[in-house]
Design a protein around this motif. Sequence first.
Motif, PDB file in Angstrom:
ATOM      1  N   UNK A 147       0.888  -1.259   0.022  1.00 29.03           N
ATOM      2  CA  UNK A 147      -0.328   0.147  -0.146  1.00 29.03           C
ATOM      3  C   UNK A 147       0.710   0.937  -0.218  1.00 29.03           C
ATOM      4  N   UNK A 148       1.835   1.230   1.056  1.00 25.58           N
ATOM      5  CA  UNK A 148       2.366   2.484   0.332  1.00 25.58           C
ATOM      6  C   UNK A 148       3.904   2.654  -0.705  1.00 25.58           C
ATOM      7  N   UNK A 149       3.987   0.906  -1.039  1.00 28.75           N
ATOM      8  CA  UNK A 149       4.069   1.590  -2.763  1.00 28.75           C
ATOM      9  C   UNK A 149       3.554   1.795  -3.526  1.00 28.75           C
ATOM     10  N   UNK A 150       1.786   1.405  -3.195  1.00 31.45           N
ATOM     11  CA  UNK A 150       1.097   2.473  -4.173  1.00 31.45           C
ATOM     12  C   UNK A 150       1.320   3.248  -4.866  1.00 31.45           C
ATOM     13  N   UNK A 151       0.881   3.812  -3.424  1.00 29.98           N
ATOM     14  CA  UNK A 151       0.286   5.450  -2.835  1.00 29.98           C
ATOM     15  C   UNK A 151       1.263   6.388  -3.745  1.00 29.98           C
ATOM     16  N   UNK A 152       2.810   6.074  -2.848  1.00 28.72           N
ATOM     17  CA  UNK A 152       4.526   6.853  -3.758  1.00 28.72           C
ATOM     18  C   UNK A 152       4.158   6.202  -5.438  1.00 28.72           C
ATOM     19  N   UNK A 153       4.126   5.691  -5.487  1.00 28.81           N
ATOM     20  CA  UNK A 153       4.201   5.831  -7.264  1.00 28.81           C
ATOM     21  C   UNK A 153       3.247   5.827  -7.734  1.00 28.81           C
ATOM     22  N   UNK A 154       2.037   5.879  -7.448  1.00 21.79           N
ATOM     23  CA  UNK A 154       1.411   6.952  -8.451  1.00 21.79           C
ATOM     24  C   UNK A 154       1.607   8.513  -7.913  1.00 21.79           C
ATOM     25  N   UNK A 155       2.838   9.041  -7.357  1.00 22.86           N
ATOM     26  CA  UNK A 155       2.085  10.756  -6.880  1.00 22.86           C
ATOM     27  C   UNK A 155       3.887  10.603  -7.464  1.00 22.86           C
ATOM     28  N   UNK A 156       4.511   9.419  -7.778  1.00 25.11           N
ATOM     29  CA  UNK A 156       5.548  10.056  -8.705  1.00 25.11           C
ATOM     30  C   UNK A 156       5.371   9.782 -10.250  1.00 25.11           C
ATOM     31  N   UNK A 157       4.267   9.059 -10.245  1.00 21.50           N
ATOM     32  CA  UNK A 157       3.490   8.993 -12.552  1.00 21.50           C
ATOM     33  C   UNK A 157       2.914  10.675 -12.408  1.00 21.50           C
ATOM     34  N   UNK A 158       2.471  11.205 -11.233  1.00 17.21           N
ATOM     35  CA  UNK A 158       1.897  12.767 -11.641  1.00 17.21           C
ATOM     36  C   UNK A 158       3.098  13.955 -11.308  1.00 17.21           C
ATOM     37  N   UNK A 159       3.837  13.840 -11.556  1.00 17.19           N
ATOM     38  CA  UNK A 159       5.104  14.228 -10.827  1.00 17.19           C
ATOM     39  C   UNK A 159       5.380  14.627 -12.264  1.00 17.19           C
ATOM     40  N   UNK A 160       5.562  13.182 -12.710  1.00 11.36           N
ATOM     41  CA  UNK A 160       6.414  12.539 -13.826  1.00 11.36           C
ATOM     42  C   UNK A 160       6.034  13.613 -15.362  1.00 11.36           C
ATOM     43  N   UNK A 161       4.132  13.611 -15.127  1.00 15.40           N
ATOM     44  CA  UNK A 161       2.805  13.977 -16.092  1.00 15.40           C
ATOM     45  C   UNK A 161       3.384  15.740 -16.048  1.00 15.40           C
ATOM     46  N   UNK A 162       3.277  16.262 -14.960  1.00 11.76           N
ATOM     47  CA  UNK A 162       3.636  17.371 -14.655  1.00 11.76           C
ATOM     48  C   UNK A 162       4.473  18.067 -14.916  1.00 11.76           C
ATOM     49  N   UNK A 163       6.005  17.566 -14.561  1.00  7.15           N
ATOM     50  CA  UNK A 163       7.232  18.238 -14.424  1.00  7.15           C
ATOM     51  C   UNK A 163       7.887  16.992 -14.784  1.00  7.15           C
ATOM     52  N   UNK A 164       8.096  16.686 -16.435  1.00  8.00           N
ATOM     53  CA  UNK A 164       9.209  15.390 -16.962  1.00  8.00           C
ATOM     54  C   UNK A 164      10.104  15.873 -16.679  1.00  8.00           C
ATOM     55  N   UNK A 165      10.377  17.101 -16.836  1.00  2.00           N
ATOM     56  CA  UNK A 165      12.287  17.344 -16.270  1.00  2.00           C
ATOM     57  C   UNK A 165      12.749  17.403 -15.622  1.00  2.00           C
ATOM     58  N   UNK A 166      12.618  16.870 -14.355  1.00  2.00           N
ATOM     59  CA  UNK A 166      12.646  16.383 -13.181  1.00  2.00           C
ATOM     60  C   UNK A 166      12.445  15.061 -13.025  1.00  2.00           C
ATOM     61  N   UNK A 167      13.114  14.620 -13.164  1.00  2.00           N
ATOM     62  CA  UNK A 167      12.190  12.931 -13.488  1.00  2.00           C
ATOM     63  C   UNK A 167      13.076  12.066 -12.595  1.00  2.00           C
ATOM     64  N   UNK A 168      14.384  12.816 -11.982  1.00  2.00           N
ATOM     65  CA  UNK A 168      15.494  12.448 -11.154  1.00  2.00           C
ATOM     66  C   UNK A 168      14.432  12.181  -9.621  1.00  2.00           C
ATOM     67  N   UNK A 169      14.003  13.618  -9.546  1.00  2.00           N
ATOM     68  CA  UNK A 169      13.933  14.192  -7.985  1.00  2.00           C
ATOM     69  C   UNK A 169      12.318  13.777  -8.300  1.00  2.00           C
ATOM     70  N   UNK A 170      11.798  13.565  -9.128  1.00  2.00           N
ATOM     71  CA  UNK A 170      10.464  12.295  -8.437  1.00  2.00           C
ATOM     72  C   UNK A 170      10.918  10.728  -7.862  1.00  2.00           C
ATOM     73  N   UNK A 171      11.392  10.474  -8.622  1.00  2.00           N
ATOM     74  CA  UNK A 171      12.171   8.881  -8.383  1.00  2.00           C
ATOM     75  C   UNK A 171      12.665   9.035  -6.992  1.00  2.00           C
ATOM     76  N   UNK A 172      13.686  10.188  -6.753  1.00  2.00           N
ATOM     77  CA  UNK A 172      14.263  10.570  -5.614  1.00  2.00           C
ATOM     78  C   UNK A 172      12.767  10.073  -4.486  1.00  2.00           C
ATOM     79  N   UNK A 173      11.979  10.902  -4.791  1.00  2.00           N
ATOM     80  CA  UNK A 173      11.275  11.376  -3.740  1.00  2.00           C
ATOM     81  C   UNK A 173      10.148   9.854  -3.172  1.00  2.00           C
ATOM     82  N   UNK A 174       9.742   9.145  -4.753  1.00  2.00           N
ATOM     83  CA  UNK A 174       9.313   7.742  -4.256  1.00  2.00           C
ATOM     84  C   UNK A 174      10.091   7.074  -3.525  1.00  2.00           C
ATOM     85  N   UNK A 175      11.328   6.902  -4.475  1.00  2.00           N
ATOM     86  CA  UNK A 175      12.041   6.425  -2.982  1.00  2.00           C
ATOM     87  C   UNK A 175      12.118   6.276  -1.144  1.00  2.00           C
TER      88      UNK A 175
END
Length: 551
Positions: A147-175
Amino acid sequence: MLYTTLRILLGAVALVAFICIFMLRIGSRPAGLPPGPSTIPILGNLHQIPARDSHLQFQKWAKEYGPVYSLIMGTKTFIVLSSDVAVKDLLDKRSGIYSSRPDSYIGAEIISGGLRVLLMQYGPTWRMIHRMVHNILNITAAKSYVPYQELENKQMLLGLLDDPNSFVNHVRRYTNSLTTQMIFGFRTIDIHDPKLEVLYNGFEHFCEATSTGAAAFIDFFPILRSLPDFLVPARKHAKKLHEKEKDLYVGHWLGVKNAINAGKAKPCFSVDLAKAQIKEDFSDSLAGYISGSLLEAGSDTTVATLVGFIQAMVLYPEAQKKAQEEIDRVVGPDRLPNMDDEMHLPFVRGCVKESLRWMPTNIIGVPHAVTKDDEYMGYKIPKGAAVINNVWSIHMDPARHPDPYKFDPSRYIDDHQTASEAAKNPDPSQRDHFVFGAGRRICQGMHIAERSLFLGMSRMLWAFDFAPAKDENGVELTPDQSKLKQGLFVMPEEFQALITPRSEARAQKIRQDWKDCQTLLDEEMQWKEVPRGMVFSSTAYDLEKEVSLEV
């Protein structure tokens, strides 16, 4: 008088000669050791270690001297294992004497204050920590964190959708957020969270500081440790790093202790750690580094693998297309992949394994140390020698992996093992990769990491296309897979990627899924209630009833 003077003179000459002979022996390879490159007095092979990309030199030596060779680093002996068989025979089968760590003055003693679990030598304290950590990272526990992984993953996808140039930062926040929930009971909700930035910057500086030539000299010539700080700037820098990371790790830990006393702490590893502290009577500094080491391990290495995967998708569009076709066939366009789909997505599972093989973050392993004299293949391995698991050379062995520099998930299409099962396989040729280490030092979080990687990769492939970015003239900016950030752990150097949603419908699905998650979170974007099924043995309320913790 003349006779006395002559005796003194001869004695002095003999002493100087003895010292010279002793000094000249430093750096030489003792008889009986595995073969290796020729040495020079004092330095041994130290002068032959390049400042960058040392894994390539280790690979070159493996081709020249075979699967087991030795290096003499000043006063220290290193044994390098460059085959799956050697790793299995020594680090796994003889783990009783190959599970310690070599002396590391800058990394273990100064930066870590002797408290970092990764570099801690084998003994009662390490075994106590290992038992505690097993309770929250074993295979049964790993399944409860989905459940933790599911939720954090969905926020990461939203971040990649809205701000794809910051993909490293979105992946960092996810993990990172997944790990802070497990360890401390709170989410990391923003890619610009100051503590998130301090963690990654600090770990990057730690990796850099422990891999410098200055750190090596102090490790390999202990006499230099007696010099004052102004003559050893590496130590002065290391002390500053220790202050910063101790503030972060112990600060997180004390925050949980305060929450326990206030009756507000949520179930998490640190609550159980507080219970263990009462029983075992260890310091807040050690508790801070235990929890901080888990935060570090859970945050950084998974990020590096996911960033490496994104680079692979940019460089190998045929693999991306094949993975997307499999996902579309099995999952379809109307929902995100989940863990129930894993066994039906063998090519995507192959992407996970191949990412760990192709871009191994633990590129030459964290050295083990042997605790008593041993012998292997007719060679002596002396007590105290550092033993390196030469991950890069094993992964890039064409006899093991044909065309090894190519990203090819189909290598693993018939491999149904988890990383843990592969590590335990008695046939070392059937092990998928060696990133998670070996023996008693094998990564305890591999079950969680595999799930995070599968969800991350499968959902990014479901949602997005990856392509090379272009400059202002429309020229493609193709990443160079050989260029890595240097240090104890590695990841790709910064690169740009063009990340676009595969369809508007999929983009809307990402937004709707994240909107649906809001019902689980309070106004501060933290979980209203911890999902059921977590493995933590006590709640904050139970622990508070047992004792009020002194902060």
